[in-house]
Design a protein around this motif. Structure first.
Motif, PDB file in Angstrom:
ATOM      1  N   LEU A  64       0.901  -1.200   0.078  1.00 49.41           N
ATOM      2  CA  LEU A  64       0.207   0.091  -0.112  1.00 49.41           C
ATOM      3  C   LEU A  64       0.738   1.225   0.027  1.00 49.41           C
ATOM      4  O   LEU A  64       0.521   2.360  -0.865  1.00 49.41           O
ATOM      5  CB  LEU A  64      -0.993   0.030   1.245  1.00 49.41           C
ATOM      6  CG  LEU A  64      -2.046  -1.076   1.089  1.00 49.41           C
ATOM      7  CD1 LEU A  64      -2.636  -0.943   2.718  1.00 49.41           C
ATOM      8  CD2 LEU A  64      -2.921  -0.843   0.059  1.00 49.41           C
TER       9      LEU A  64
ATOM     10  N   ASN B  44       1.629   9.199  -6.043  1.00 52.51           N
ATOM     11  CA  ASN B  44       2.171  10.493  -5.551  1.00 52.51           C
ATOM     12  C   ASN B  44       3.268  11.262  -6.780  1.00 52.51           C
ATOM     13  O   ASN B  44       3.071  12.253  -7.062  1.00 52.51           O
ATOM     14  CB  ASN B  44       2.691  10.639  -4.070  1.00 52.51           C
ATOM     15  CG  ASN B  44       2.844  11.855  -3.582  1.00 52.51           C
ATOM     16  OD1 ASN B  44       1.905  12.632  -3.509  1.00 52.51           O
ATOM     17  ND2 ASN B  44       4.004  12.153  -3.137  1.00 52.51           N
TER      18      ASN B  44
ATOM     19  N   LEU C 113      -4.686  10.812  -5.231  1.00 51.31           N
ATOM     20  CA  LEU C 113      -5.226   9.423  -4.794  1.00 51.31           C
ATOM     21  C   LEU C 113      -4.009   8.681  -3.870  1.00 51.31           C
ATOM     22  O   LEU C 113      -4.199   8.193  -2.918  1.00 51.31           O
ATOM     23  CB  LEU C 113      -5.248   8.694  -6.074  1.00 51.31           C
ATOM     24  CG  LEU C 113      -5.612   6.972  -5.758  1.00 51.31           C
ATOM     25  CD1 LEU C 113      -7.055   7.074  -5.180  1.00 51.31           C
ATOM     26  CD2 LEU C 113      -5.624   6.320  -6.762  1.00 51.31           C
TER      27      LEU C 113
ATOM     28  N   ALA D  69      -4.546   9.181  -0.391  1.00 48.58           N
ATOM     29  CA  ALA D  69      -5.598   8.480   0.417  1.00 48.58           C
ATOM     30  C   ALA D  69      -5.306   7.172   0.672  1.00 48.58           C
ATOM     31  O   ALA D  69      -5.530   6.434   1.510  1.00 48.58           O
ATOM     32  CB  ALA D  69      -6.791   8.319  -0.833  1.00 48.58           C
ATOM     33  N   TYR D  70      -4.260   6.705  -0.515  1.00 47.47           N
ATOM     34  CA  TYR D  70      -3.571   5.419  -0.319  1.00 47.47           C
ATOM     35  C   TYR D  70      -2.827   5.421   1.046  1.00 47.47           C
ATOM     36  O   TYR D  70      -2.813   4.346   1.872  1.00 47.47           O
ATOM     37  CB  TYR D  70      -2.739   5.039  -1.336  1.00 47.47           C
ATOM     38  CG  TYR D  70      -3.328   3.896  -2.499  1.00 47.47           C
ATOM     39  CD1 TYR D  70      -3.359   2.660  -1.908  1.00 47.47           C
ATOM     40  CD2 TYR D  70      -3.855   4.320  -3.296  1.00 47.47           C
ATOM     41  CE1 TYR D  70      -4.009   1.773  -2.649  1.00 47.47           C
ATOM     42  CE2 TYR D  70      -4.612   3.344  -4.167  1.00 47.47           C
ATOM     43  CZ  TYR D  70      -4.506   1.890  -3.856  1.00 47.47           C
ATOM     44  OH  TYR D  70      -5.123   1.001  -4.641  1.00 47.47           O
TER      45      TYR D  70
ATOM     46  N   ARG E  97      -2.951   7.217   3.617  1.00 53.42           N
ATOM     47  CA  ARG E  97      -3.937   7.331   4.831  1.00 53.42           C
ATOM     48  C   ARG E  97      -4.672   6.077   5.031  1.00 53.42           C
ATOM     49  O   ARG E  97      -4.684   5.511   6.335  1.00 53.42           O
ATOM     50  CB  ARG E  97      -5.078   8.345   4.810  1.00 53.42           C
ATOM     51  CG  ARG E  97      -4.290   9.858   4.815  1.00 53.42           C
ATOM     52  CD  ARG E  97      -5.538  10.747   4.869  1.00 53.42           C
ATOM     53  NE  ARG E  97      -6.100  11.197   3.548  1.00 53.42           N
ATOM     54  CZ  ARG E  97      -7.218  10.764   3.217  1.00 53.42           C
ATOM     55  NH1 ARG E  97      -8.363  10.336   4.104  1.00 53.42           N
ATOM     56  NH2 ARG E  97      -7.568  11.113   2.143  1.00 53.42           N
ATOM     57  N   TYR E  98      -4.912   5.196   3.868  1.00 55.61           N
ATOM     58  CA  TYR E  98      -5.425   3.940   4.236  1.00 55.61           C
ATOM     59  C   TYR E  98      -4.388   2.825   4.730  1.00 55.61           C
ATOM     60  O   TYR E  98      -4.645   2.226   5.639  1.00 55.61           O
ATOM     61  CB  TYR E  98      -5.966   3.365   2.953  1.00 55.61           C
ATOM     62  CG  TYR E  98      -6.353   1.874   2.849  1.00 55.61           C
ATOM     63  CD1 TYR E  98      -7.876   1.828   3.181  1.00 55.61           C
ATOM     64  CD2 TYR E  98      -5.595   0.845   2.460  1.00 55.61           C
ATOM     65  CE1 TYR E  98      -8.325   0.678   3.100  1.00 55.61           C
ATOM     66  CE2 TYR E  98      -6.251  -0.613   2.521  1.00 55.61           C
ATOM     67  CZ  TYR E  98      -7.634  -0.607   2.951  1.00 55.61           C
ATOM     68  OH  TYR E  98      -7.988  -1.825   2.894  1.00 55.61           O
TER      69      TYR E  98
END
Lengths: 464, 307
Positions: free
Chosen positions: A152, A160, A166, A169-170, A172-173
């Motif tokens: 991830l 990035n 996106l 977001a990855y 943070r996931y």
């Protein structure tokens, strides 16, 4: 052996049962002077040898536990704490690398990679060495998730670099996976290992009461036997029995002294080593998670307030509650240690050995610096100067929040080394002491048994 | 006039924002969208409140415009996570996008320099508060105009029309909303219009996953944890722009318009901004910005976004 004789002898009497008859015969045999002497000799020898055996057995059990503490459960417990720390460090470092993107220096990438390598290596070690099925379960869970997490983070970095939001977001996931699933598993692993360490400590340090009580009984029996002999024979000294008494007394004292000394060494290693280390590990982890929160706040780019709140909560636990509202507004924050102290950092200082304490004092002052820089960055961010916030937070000059955090982490690492040394100084060798206690007690008991045989053997010879 | 304006120019863009656009819709919006969710895609979310805005005017003597001129900086609330609308380009470190171009056009008109803008990142949930407290002069952040919001803020004329759209992996071969959702695991942003739409009409979804930000839906979709994402049309386009293996499916539903939000009392600024919008469309600025940021993902012809 006496049965046929018995039948012949006792025919006219009323009919006693067979066991009664056997007892009566035994009493007649024993109830002579030499018979009583022989019985006393057997009883005393058995008592003394039982004492020696029990003492050796109990103390060897404790020696094994002491050896476990040093060679097994403390290292495994430390391993588990280190796994947790590596994961939390990977999380913080991944966020730094993400924020710096193409500018991330090699050292940041190396640190992230080293964290993952360390976690993987220690997980393998734990899997191979731990005996707890509980711990195995958490190791397995972490082994499964570690490569997923790494994947991830890679995806986040790749997105990035292409300029896609996106990626954030990855990241943070990925961080949520680590914080909500992997760290709790690592936490449980650490708790399982800490439980085993506590168990081994308790087993190694407990007093061998049963052996000591039996030793006391043997002593009392020896003394009583000599009193009776003295009354009957008027000889004051029986050198054999006297020697046996001395040997048992020495064994009891040796056992008590050895156990006491080991107990005190173990207590010391626990109080000054293992327990402060636990608090220190906690402080290091809280520092890491604070750093992760401040980094992720920038990664989120204003999409969420979660990380600001997390920073406040974790630093409150690390360094004690912040002072009443007054200093919350950015500019006054640059000066001074405004927190009341306490928190995990403060608690880590209690019971910390001198060298560790000095490092912790430096860490406390570094936290003040860190917090001031954090506030400066937060202020820049609030005013819309994201670039300045970024520089102040993860800039590679030493004057960033990252720099202060790194220095603080180094001090904590130094304190941890000092405490590990203190632990080893006290705990190492206790198993050796215990083994020699066991051997000494066994040897003295054999000596005492020989004394009994010799002392009573002489008296018996006089009846022949 | 508003109609004329709207028709003439309207539009621009942007939309919606990220999490926000969706996130920000209040209950009123939610109801409208929900009502529209069914098969009438033309229902107007704004409920006719677009025409409450002030007449365009170049007059700069009003107190708010004067204040901005004295300060020499325009303070704009933006998003940093809406690809091609308002986002920080990690390569340049700068905030870019269609909404950002719009903010720069306003700064150029009022201050003579498009660079005199301070960008403040405003989370979706705090947009109204940032306006009311005066923390920002205006918000250009894919914000949908609703009658509900008109109670707290003023809006410019619409600059882009939007709605709700389904995003699915291409491999799923989905042709309509109904087909894309029935029996599937859907993803929506918390507090978003999309969430309200699904609440009103679940379209037979097996499960609705609610996340903080619509981009989180794309993450989950890539990881195979959900099958479809319902989000604002412009954000749907932004998702497709970031991942060529997903596509928009079915027709847009719950049509709405986006506007620049300002403080209710600042009528002088609202009028000035409306004039900027008229000029922006007239001088080709809107179209140039659309071509640069959006044409690739939303189509070469922007006519439908000007409605």
């Amino acid at each position: 052996m006496a049965a046929p004789v018995q039948t012949g002898d006792v025919a006219p009497r009323p009919l006693p049962s067979a066991p009664q008859r056997a007892l009566a015969q035994l009493r007649r045999t024993v109830d002579t002077a030499p018979g009583r002497l022989r019985t006393a000799g057997i009883l005393l020898t058995v008592l003394v040898l039982a004492f020696g055996t029990l003492a050796a057995w109990q103390v060897i059990g404790r020696a094994r536990a002491a050896d476990q503490v040093v060679s097994h459960s403390q290292p495994l417990s430390q391993n588990a704490a280190e796994i947790y720390r590596s994961l939390a460090d990977a999380d913080a470092t991944a966020a730094s690398a993400f924020l710096l993107a193409g500018d991330a220096p090699q050292s940041v990438r190396d640190r992230y990679r080293a964290d993952l390598d360390t976690a993987a290596r220690l997980l393998t070690e734990s899997a191979a060495r731990t005996g707890s099925s509980d711990a195995q379960q958490w190791v397995t869970a972490l082994n499964r998730q570690l490569p997923q997490y790494a994947g991830l983070v890679e995806t986040a970095g790749a997105d990035n670099r292409q300029g896609l939001p996106l990626g954030g977001a990855y990241l943070r996931y990925a961080s949520a996976q680590l914080q909500e699933s992997m760290l709790p598993a690592a936490q449980r692993l650490a708790a399982a290992e800490a439980g085993r360490l506590d168990g081994d400590y308790a087993a190694a340090g407990s007093f061998p009461w049963a052996a000591l009580v039996l030793g006391g009984l043997a002593l009392a029996a020896l003394v009583r036997c000599q009193q009776l002999l003295f009354r009957r024979t008027n000889r004051v000294f029986n050198p054999g029995l006297l020697g046996a008494t001395a040997a048992v007394l020495a064994a009891v004292l040796w056992l008590a002294a050895g156990s006491l000394s080991v107990h005190s060494d173990l207590t010391d290693s626990r109080q000054r080593g293992a327990l402060p280390l636990r608090t220190l590990d906690q402080a290091r982890i809280e520092a890491l998670q604070s750093h992760t929160a401040e980094n992720l706040d920038l990664v989120a780019r204003g999409a969420s307030d979660t990380y600001t709140e997390r920073w406040a909560a974790i630093t409150g636990s690390l360094a004690g509650p912040p002072p009443a509202d007054g200093s919350a507004g950015g500019s006054s924050a640059g000066d001074g240690s405004t927190r009341a102290g306490g928190g995990t950092l403060g608690r880590a200082r209690t019971a910390a050995p001198g060298e560790a304490d000095a490092a912790l004092v430096r860490a406390q002052s570094l936290f003040t610096t860190w917090e001031a820089r954090h506030r400066a960055a937060a202020k820049s961010n609030e005013q819309g100067d994201y670039e300045a916030a970024l520089r102040t937070t993860v800039g590679t000059g030493g004057d960033s929040a990252e720099g202060a955090f790194t220095a603080l982490d180094q001090q904590l690492a130094q304190a941890a080394t000092a405490e590990r040394t203190a632990f080893e100084r006290s705990a190492k060798g206790t198993d050796g002491v215990l083994y020699s206690v066991a051997a000494g007690a066994a040897f003295l008991a054999v000596l005492a048994a020989a004394g009994v045989v010799r002392g009573l053997g002489r008296r018996l010879a006089e009846y022949r | 006039m508003r109609t004329a304006k709207l028709t003439g120019a309207a539009l621009l863009a942007a939309g919606l924002l990220g999490p926000g656009a969706s996130g920000a819709a209040g209950p009123a919006a939610v109801r409208s969208e929900a009502a529209a969710a069914a098969p009438q895609p033309t229902a107007d979310l704004a409920g006719g409140c677009e025409d409450r805005t002030a007449q365009p005017s170049s007059n700069e003597s009003g107190p708010k415009v004067q204040q901005i001129r004295r300060r020499g900086m325009l303070v704009v609330g933006v998003d940093q996570n809406s690809y091609h609308w308002g986002y920080r380009n990690p390569q340049t470190g700068r905030i870019e996008g269609f909404d950002i171009d719009l903010a720069r056009a306003v700064a150029k008109a009022i201050l003579g320099d498009p660079d005199k803008v301070t960008y403040l990142t405003v989370p979706t949930a705090r947009r109204i508060e940032a306006i009311k407290s005066g923390q920002v002069d205006l918000i250009a952040r894919t914000m949908t105009i609703t009658c509900e919001r008109w109670q707290d803020t003023a809006f410019s004329a619409p600059y882009f029309s939007s709605g709700q759209r389904l995003v699915v992996p291409k491999a799923a071969k989905v042709t309509g909303i109904e087909q894309g959702l029935r029996g599937r695991r859907a993803c929506v942003a918390d507090q978003s219009s999309s969430q309200a739409v699904l609440r009103q009409n679940p379209y037979g979804t097996a499960e609705v996953k609610v996340v903080e930000n619509q981009l989180d839906c794309l993450v989950l979709m890539q990881l195979g944890q959900v099958d479809a994402t319902l989000t604002d049309t412009v954000l749907a386009a932004a998702q497709v722009a970031q991942d060529p293996t997903v596509e928009q499916a079915g027709e847009p539903i719950a049509t709405a318009h986006m506007g620049i939000a300002m403080k209710k009392e600042d009528t002088d600024l609202v009028a000035r901004v409306n004039q900027v919008l008229v000029d922006y469309r007239a001088n080709g600025g809107w179209r140039a910005s659309y071509d640069h940021w959006l044409a690739a993902s939303m189509g070469a012809d922007p006519a439908e976004y000007l409605k």
